[in-house]
Design a protein around this motif. Structure first.
Motif, PDB file in Angstrom:
ATOM      1  N   GLN A   1     -15.819  38.573   9.903  1.00 31.64           N
ATOM      2  CA  GLN A   1     -16.721  37.446   9.693  1.00 31.64           C
ATOM      3  C   GLN A   1     -18.089  37.915   9.196  1.00 31.64           C
ATOM      4  OE1 GLN A   1     -15.969  34.168   9.809  1.00 31.64           O
ATOM      5  NE2 GLN A   1     -13.872  34.781  10.219  1.00 31.64           N
ATOM      6  N   LEU A   2     -18.623  38.962   9.787  1.00 32.91           N
ATOM      7  CA  LEU A   2     -19.914  39.489   9.348  1.00 32.91           C
ATOM      8  C   LEU A   2     -19.851  40.020   7.920  1.00 32.91           C
ATOM      9  CD1 LEU A   2     -21.354  41.395  12.417  1.00 32.91           C
ATOM     10  CD2 LEU A   2     -22.319  39.403  11.288  1.00 32.91           C
ATOM     11  N   ARG A   3     -18.786  40.719   7.612  1.00 34.85           N
ATOM     12  CA  ARG A   3     -18.648  41.318   6.275  1.00 34.85           C
ATOM     13  C   ARG A   3     -18.644  40.247   5.187  1.00 34.85           C
ATOM     14  NH1 ARG A   3     -18.617  42.390   1.788  1.00 34.85           N
ATOM     15  NH2 ARG A   3     -17.514  44.006   0.663  1.00 34.85           N
ATOM     16  N   PHE A   4     -18.032  39.119   5.440  1.00 34.70           N
ATOM     17  CA  PHE A   4     -17.903  38.074   4.431  1.00 34.70           C
ATOM     18  C   PHE A   4     -18.808  36.878   4.712  1.00 34.70           C
ATOM     19  CE2 PHE A   4     -13.824  40.360   4.421  1.00 34.70           C
ATOM     20  CZ  PHE A   4     -13.903  40.882   3.139  1.00 34.70           C
ATOM     21  N   ASP A   5     -19.902  37.107   5.414  1.00 31.33           N
ATOM     22  CA  ASP A   5     -20.910  36.069   5.690  1.00 31.33           C
ATOM     23  C   ASP A   5     -20.304  34.815   6.316  1.00 31.33           C
ATOM     24  OD1 ASP A   5     -22.986  37.652   4.758  1.00 31.33           O
ATOM     25  OD2 ASP A   5     -22.642  37.005   2.686  1.00 31.33           O
ATOM     26  N   PHE A   6     -19.381  35.000   7.218  1.00 32.14           N
ATOM     27  CA  PHE A   6     -18.744  33.934   7.984  1.00 32.14           C
ATOM     28  C   PHE A   6     -18.001  32.933   7.105  1.00 32.14           C
ATOM     29  CE2 PHE A   6     -22.008  35.659  10.708  1.00 32.14           C
ATOM     30  CZ  PHE A   6     -21.306  35.849  11.880  1.00 32.14           C
ATOM     31  N   ALA A   7     -17.585  33.367   5.908  1.00 33.28           N
ATOM     32  CA  ALA A   7     -16.789  32.516   5.022  1.00 33.28           C
ATOM     33  C   ALA A   7     -15.798  33.374   4.236  1.00 33.28           C
ATOM     34  CB  ALA A   7     -17.698  31.737   4.082  1.00 33.28           C
ATOM     35  N   PRO A   8     -14.871  34.043   4.920  1.00 34.71           N
ATOM     36  CA  PRO A   8     -13.919  34.879   4.189  1.00 34.71           C
ATOM     37  C   PRO A   8     -12.923  34.024   3.396  1.00 34.71           C
ATOM     38  CG  PRO A   8     -13.359  34.863   6.501  1.00 34.71           C
ATOM     39  CD  PRO A   8     -14.644  34.116   6.360  1.00 34.71           C
ATOM     40  N   ALA A   9     -12.506  34.552   2.275  1.00 31.90           N
ATOM     41  CA  ALA A   9     -11.501  33.852   1.463  1.00 31.90           C
ATOM     42  C   ALA A   9     -10.154  33.880   2.186  1.00 31.90           C
ATOM     43  CB  ALA A   9     -11.390  34.532   0.105  1.00 31.90           C
ATOM     44  N   ASP A  10      -9.244  33.052   1.721  1.00 34.02           N
ATOM     45  CA  ASP A  10      -7.927  32.965   2.368  1.00 34.02           C
ATOM     46  C   ASP A  10      -7.176  34.293   2.322  1.00 34.02           C
ATOM     47  OD1 ASP A  10      -8.270  30.336   3.073  1.00 34.02           O
ATOM     48  OD2 ASP A  10      -7.376  29.556   1.223  1.00 34.02           O
ATOM     49  N   GLY A  11      -7.364  35.050   1.248  1.00 39.90           N
ATOM     50  CA  GLY A  11      -6.699  36.344   1.141  1.00 39.90           C
ATOM     51  C   GLY A  11      -7.147  37.309   2.221  1.00 39.90           C
ATOM     52  N   TYR A  12      -8.405  37.231   2.604  1.00 40.05           N
ATOM     53  CA  TYR A  12      -8.917  38.115   3.641  1.00 40.05           C
ATOM     54  C   TYR A  12      -8.470  37.666   5.033  1.00 40.05           C
ATOM     55  CZ  TYR A  12     -11.710  40.270   0.039  1.00 40.05           C
ATOM     56  OH  TYR A  12     -12.110  40.930  -1.084  1.00 40.05           O
ATOM     57  N   ARG A  13      -8.258  36.393   5.196  1.00 39.54           N
ATOM     58  CA  ARG A  13      -7.700  35.918   6.486  1.00 39.54           C
ATOM     59  C   ARG A  13      -6.286  36.448   6.664  1.00 39.54           C
ATOM     60  NH1 ARG A  13     -10.002  29.840   5.916  1.00 39.54           N
ATOM     61  NH2 ARG A  13     -12.155  30.396   6.343  1.00 39.54           N
ATOM     62  N   THR A  14      -5.536  36.447   5.577  1.00 37.73           N
ATOM     63  CA  THR A  14      -4.183  37.001   5.627  1.00 37.73           C
ATOM     64  C   THR A  14      -4.242  38.503   5.915  1.00 37.73           C
ATOM     65  OG1 THR A  14      -3.490  35.349   4.018  1.00 37.73           O
ATOM     66  CG2 THR A  14      -2.012  37.191   4.367  1.00 37.73           C
TER      67      THR A  14
END
Length: 75
Positions: free
Chosen positions: A36-49
């Motif tokens: 969450q910190l790395r992607f400013d609390f808005a990770p893309a769907d690919g990163y959630r996977t």
């Protein structure tokens, strides 16, 4: 009442399981929070996977290291 007393009595196995499960929870939380910190609390769907795919690998490696160095055996 005797059954409840036996269930609540401290044992080495219960202590081990408490710390083991606590370590797992902390590892999951820290990996999730770092994503969450790395992607400013808005990770893309690919990163959630990626997070879901990477989680078991991190858990297995970290818990193996913890148990290998006997960090789970707190007395």
């Amino acid at each position: 009442m005797k059954i409840l007393g036996k269930m609540l009595a401290p044992t080495a196995f219960k202590r081990f399981m408490f710390f083991f499960l606590s370590d797992i929870f902390i590892i999951i939380f820290s990996l999730y929070f770092s994503f969450q910190l790395r992607f400013d609390f808005a990770p893309a769907d690919g990163y959630r996977t990626l997070f879901i795919e990477a989680l078991p690998i991190f858990l297995i490696i970290k818990m193996a290291v913890f148990c290998g160095f006997r960090l789970c055996k707190i007395t």
